[in-house]
Design a protein around this motif. Sequence first.
Motif: not given
Length: 189
Positions: A101-109, A115-116, A122-129, A158-162
């Motif tokens: 696995l090299r990259l995960t595409l997190l799709l958001v509507d 949504a929660g 996203l937090a889980w992905l960050r916490d698990n590098d 999402l706490g991200l830059d645009e």
Amino acid sequence: MTFVTSAERLDQLPPSRAEVAVVGRSNVGKSSLLNALAARKGLAKVSGKPGKTQLLNVFATEDGATLVDLPGYGYASSASKTTRASWERRMHGYLRDREPLRLTLLLVDGEIGPAGQDTEVLAWLRDNDVAFQVVATKHDKVKSSKRVRRKRDLAGGLGLDESAVLWVSAEKNVGLDRLRALVRETLAR
């Protein structure tokens, strides 16, 4: 891209040189996006009923790399709590332990925003590098007069830059060339 297999467990997945995972809520448009990326209708089954993807669906590229469509989270109202918990364990196990696995595409509507569960994943992905790219789907469903604000609000939620959010529309081919290039570059590593 071709369909290879559906697997219930990580140990049932075929070997891969490099892999990109696709994760998101049920009804976010994962199957439609996979079909658009491959420029093939019907490659990934698009269901009118959310929560149909229940296995790890593997698609191979011509050079031996793979894309994996993970079960959607959210809806799946017909599934028991035990079944939904099993899907979550499978998703976490895959994302944490899958060596190619090299990259995960997190799709958001993009039409309704995060949504929660999107922020939890996203937090889980960050916490698990786990390397990720947020992809906002359904760009075409957002009125053009509201797109600037929607992009700002979605990224902020999402706490991200645009600039960290890639906007796409499988229906109108918006952003697909950029996403294809990202997937190609990632799988070439």
